[in-house]
Design a protein around this motif. Sequence first.
Motif, mmCIF file in Angstrom:
data_model
loop_
_atom_site.group_PDB
_atom_site.id
_atom_site.type_symbol
_atom_site.label_atom_id
_atom_site.label_comp_id
_atom_site.label_asym_id
_atom_site.label_seq_id
_atom_site.Cartn_x
_atom_site.Cartn_y
_atom_site.Cartn_z
ATOM 1 N N ALA A 90 8.996 -18.898 73.314
ATOM 2 C CA ALA A 90 9.257 -19.826 74.415
ATOM 3 C C ALA A 90 9.195 -19.148 75.785
ATOM 4 C CB ALA A 90 10.623 -20.491 74.218
ATOM 5 N N THR A 297 23.664 -4.721 61.448
ATOM 6 C CA THR A 297 25.094 -4.650 61.163
ATOM 7 C C THR A 297 25.263 -4.505 59.653
ATOM 8 O OG1 THR A 297 25.463 -6.175 62.992
ATOM 9 C CG2 THR A 297 27.296 -5.851 61.463
ATOM 10 N N LEU A 299 27.920 -4.367 56.542
ATOM 11 C CA LEU A 299 29.294 -4.682 56.141
ATOM 12 C C LEU A 299 29.509 -4.318 54.675
ATOM 13 C CD1 LEU A 299 29.364 -8.303 57.649
ATOM 14 C CD2 LEU A 299 30.258 -6.221 58.724
ATOM 15 N N ILE A 309 32.959 -12.545 61.000
ATOM 16 C CA ILE A 309 32.315 -11.835 62.103
ATOM 17 C C ILE A 309 31.299 -12.789 62.701
ATOM 18 C CG2 ILE A 309 30.803 -10.668 60.426
ATOM 19 C CD1 ILE A 309 30.479 -8.398 62.424
ATOM 20 N N GLY A 310 31.225 -12.824 64.011
ATOM 21 C CA GLY A 310 30.300 -13.764 64.639
ATOM 22 C C GLY A 310 29.992 -13.374 66.062
ATOM 23 N N VAL B 237 12.371 -21.896 56.138
ATOM 24 C CA VAL B 237 12.357 -22.517 57.468
ATOM 25 C C VAL B 237 12.028 -24.008 57.340
ATOM 26 C CG1 VAL B 237 11.099 -22.611 59.661
ATOM 27 C CG2 VAL B 237 11.877 -20.406 58.753
ATOM 28 N N THR B 267 15.212 -19.803 63.752
ATOM 29 C CA THR B 267 13.812 -20.171 63.961
ATOM 30 C C THR B 267 13.701 -21.679 64.119
ATOM 31 O OG1 THR B 267 13.092 -18.294 62.626
ATOM 32 C CG2 THR B 267 11.475 -20.040 62.985
ATOM 33 N N ALA B 273 14.152 -26.032 71.014
ATOM 34 C CA ALA B 273 14.863 -25.878 72.286
ATOM 35 C C ALA B 273 14.063 -25.000 73.237
ATOM 36 C CB ALA B 273 16.233 -25.254 72.026
ATOM 37 N N PRO B 274 14.309 -25.111 74.549
ATOM 38 C CA PRO B 274 13.647 -24.219 75.496
ATOM 39 C C PRO B 274 14.161 -22.798 75.319
ATOM 40 C CG PRO B 274 15.333 -25.481 76.616
ATOM 41 C CD PRO B 274 15.251 -26.014 75.218
ATOM 42 N N PHE B 275 13.462 -21.819 75.890
ATOM 43 C CA PHE B 275 13.858 -20.435 75.720
ATOM 44 C C PHE B 275 15.247 -20.161 76.284
ATOM 45 C CE2 PHE B 275 14.331 -16.195 77.508
ATOM 46 C CZ PHE B 275 14.329 -15.486 76.326
ATOM 47 N N TYR B 278 19.894 -15.641 75.058
ATOM 48 C CA TYR B 278 20.846 -15.262 74.015
ATOM 49 C C TYR B 278 20.615 -16.022 72.726
ATOM 50 C CZ TYR B 278 23.339 -13.034 77.810
ATOM 51 O OH TYR B 278 23.679 -12.246 78.860
ATOM 52 N N THR B 297 26.443 -6.050 53.002
ATOM 53 C CA THR B 297 25.751 -7.133 53.686
ATOM 54 C C THR B 297 25.050 -6.548 54.907
ATOM 55 O OG1 THR B 297 27.545 -8.604 53.039
ATOM 56 C CG2 THR B 297 26.069 -9.385 54.778
ATOM 57 N N VAL B 298 23.762 -6.825 55.050
ATOM 58 C CA VAL B 298 22.971 -6.249 56.140
ATOM 59 C C VAL B 298 22.447 -7.370 57.034
ATOM 60 C CG1 VAL B 298 20.944 -4.865 56.712
ATOM 61 C CG2 VAL B 298 22.318 -4.284 54.696
ATOM 62 N N LEU B 299 22.879 -7.355 58.287
ATOM 63 C CA LEU B 299 22.501 -8.415 59.225
ATOM 64 C C LEU B 299 21.616 -7.841 60.321
ATOM 65 C CD1 LEU B 299 26.110 -9.864 59.712
ATOM 66 C CD2 LEU B 299 24.340 -10.761 58.178
ATOM 67 N N ALA B 300 20.377 -8.334 60.405
ATOM 68 C CA ALA B 300 19.451 -7.814 61.428
ATOM 69 C C ALA B 300 19.791 -8.353 62.818
ATOM 70 C CB ALA B 300 18.015 -8.168 61.063
ATOM 71 N N ARG B 301 20.622 -9.386 62.886
ATOM 72 C CA ARG B 301 21.078 -9.974 64.160
ATOM 73 C C ARG B 301 19.937 -10.434 65.062
ATOM 74 N NH1 ARG B 301 23.336 -5.475 64.707
ATOM 75 N NH2 ARG B 301 22.583 -5.220 66.847
ATOM 76 N N PHE B 305 23.360 -15.474 69.427
ATOM 77 C CA PHE B 305 24.805 -15.205 69.434
ATOM 78 C C PHE B 305 25.629 -16.353 68.849
ATOM 79 C CE2 PHE B 305 23.721 -11.627 71.955
ATOM 80 C CZ PHE B 305 24.785 -10.750 71.836
ATOM 81 N N TRP B 307 26.453 -17.631 65.975
ATOM 82 C CA TRP B 307 26.474 -17.486 64.524
ATOM 83 C C TRP B 307 27.811 -16.910 64.092
ATOM 84 C CZ3 TRP B 307 27.340 -12.568 62.481
ATOM 85 C CH2 TRP B 307 27.236 -11.516 63.412
ATOM 86 N N SER B 308 28.083 -17.110 62.825
ATOM 87 C CA SER B 308 29.286 -16.549 62.242
ATOM 88 C C SER B 308 29.074 -16.383 60.746
ATOM 89 C CB SER B 308 30.467 -17.490 62.511
ATOM 90 O OG SER B 308 31.648 -16.966 61.945
ATOM 91 N N ILE B 309 29.619 -15.306 60.217
ATOM 92 C CA ILE B 309 29.617 -15.125 58.769
ATOM 93 C C ILE B 309 31.024 -14.698 58.383
ATOM 94 C CG2 ILE B 309 28.594 -12.815 59.069
ATOM 95 C CD1 ILE B 309 27.416 -13.079 56.264
#
Lengths: 381, 381
Positions: A90, A297, A299, A309-310, B237, B267, B273-275, B278, B297-301, B305, B307-309
Amino acid sequence: MPATLPATSLELRSRVTADGTIELSIAETPVPVPIGNQVLVRVDAAPLNPSDLMLLFAGPNLAGARYSGSGDRPIVTAPLAGGTLRRLAARVGISLPAGSEGAGTVVAAGVDTAAQALLGRTVALAGAGLYAQYRITDAAGCLPLPEGVSAKQGASSFVNPLTALGMVATLRREGHTGLVNTAAASNLGQMLVKLCRADDVPLVSVVRRPEQEKLLRSIGAEFVCDSSAPTFTEDLVAALAEASATLAFDATAGGELAGRILTAMETVAGAAAPFAGYGSSVHKQVYVYGGLDPSPTVLARNFGFAWSIGGWLLLSFLAGVGDDERTRMFGRVAAELTTTFASGYTGELTLAQALTPEAIDAYSRKATGAKYLITPQAEGN
Amino acid sequence: MPATLPATSLELRSRVTADGTIELSIAETPVPVPIGNQVLVRVDAAPLNPSDLMLLFAGPNLAGARYSGSGDRPIVTAPLAGGTLRRLAARVGISLPAGSEGAGTVVAAGVDTAAQALLGRTVALAGAGLYAQYRITDAAGCLPLPEGVSAKQGASSFVNPLTALGMVATLRREGHTGLVNTAAASNLGQMLVKLCRADDVPLVSVVRRPEQEKLLRSIGAEFVCDSSAPTFTEDLVAALAEASATLAFDATAGGELAGRILTAMETVAGAAAPFAGYGSSVHKQVYVYGGLDPSPTVLARNFGFAWSIGGWLLLSFLAGVGDDERTRMFGRVAAELTTTFASGYTGELTLAQALTPEAIDAYSRKATGAKYLITPQAEGN
């Protein structure tokens, strides 16, 4: 508009191209005429925050950059990291203004009373495009600085002070007692030490080097844990227990630190409770509010099931806060800009200097405590 | 108590020793006499859930086990994995009963009306210690099974049905539209397919093998994604977009799956949504409710922002639900035990058989769909 205002303003721009490069440059744009409740601010100072660098560089760093352009109109181009282009679809082709906060002087104003009242005042403001010589905005978006506070002192009135206040507000709202912060020797980390002392919130500051621990203790930090120390795990468990800290804000995000904090919190919770097969029932929360370490990250999940975590984003936090609380927060920041919320800078850069290899190397290193201020009015632009 | 009741009951026990071993054995305990509102249940069937295995084995598996004891009193001992002993300090030396749910017949009751009313009824019950021939409990803790529903059919009346109902309730409470479930070919995953169809909740089932996809489609699943397929990311997706799924329940927990789901959700959100620097403002939630993959657990992030796990535990969910809703949930489970909430089992094991190398090998493999029932009354105990 007074005759002394120039017709054009220089401003820093960041553009992602369709072939996968990021381009930083300085654009010359017409200085707009404020109408109605608008004011025109001559920007005197704007900080280079980590979040600003994310936008400027379209990623965590600017590897493989090429430098071109003339002396006062430098251009920096660099290939984007793999996968970035798709994520930033975008943004492609759009020349984005940068700089999310700053301060300066109101040099022109629309006819509305609120706008006219700001003429000549030094104000702080937030929103994209503060790496510019002039910036138009609504009068309501300006935070007038108290008498005697300079634009440089007020340049960082939003991101760090509101983040620190937001962390404490989140702690209260979610019912925690004590707080953990990482990369805690930063400007924000130092603010948080002072704020938590003032507000009586037990704070555990996690730093990465012994000299950072010394720095924080010198400004009154009670609990500081150095992650480079061999005793870090034990130190952290002891500090978390004393501070009753079950909420952490993590600016590093990558690697194992967030998980280690959760594990240490669970160690404290488990020691205080009978055995439970799913871990303690004490809810342990980590919010990621930065990305100093861009690696994933990780865990280990040896902390039961009562955890979360978020992402934590200042703008989302502010959107959920009532007008009254927001006004109270702004008022407190303005009143304490030279005390609780004072910022320190490693150096100052003009717009053109900000695009030199030396400067980019210095400010993109993200060494805790190293922070730069862009001064668009200084000689050299 | 009727004269036909034996004086003692056999029950499975798990004990962590101070020198770092886990010991499984069968204990003989006096059959208690129910008083007041208590009832004594002759346990006919109790499932081996993954969560039960965690308690039994004090970890994800039982590596390096030694088998001893006599034929009907086998003993299994195994060294604990590194770090486990410290985490389980509160368990050391305690002989823990196991088996968190089951069903059987009320064979004795205290004098209270509620207890007497259950005499002779087939009931389901939850709580520790169901891998036993007899179990005493409060009448209020029993779920009487409808006429014609056997103990084996009602053995899994709590963990899986309430988890499925809890997932849908969490979706409604947190304002999501569609749901993702992983390891979705499990008994629970199949229940969820049926429940979501009945309740009109779009469900994306993530499985690990093509034949599991076939199985779920055969029971009416609309969106199924096979993580072993080369097109998994694109499939996911597309399914998330169609299902408007922004909430996922992950039973595997380890590895990159949770992060890949968040990335795919982002994705979808980003495309609409527009760009935004964050990431999107669409909140993406993953709850970890199991640990089939014990790796970190490996989160590429790379999902902004918003999000929550976090961990999701049935008991914590139930603790936060009002009495009325809980009663409604129990009623629905009882009414639909042979339809929506029907369970299937790979095999049946007596208490002694459950401690043989062959059985442990079979039920600890955690192959999706492989699930065993302990039948404490069967010949051989």
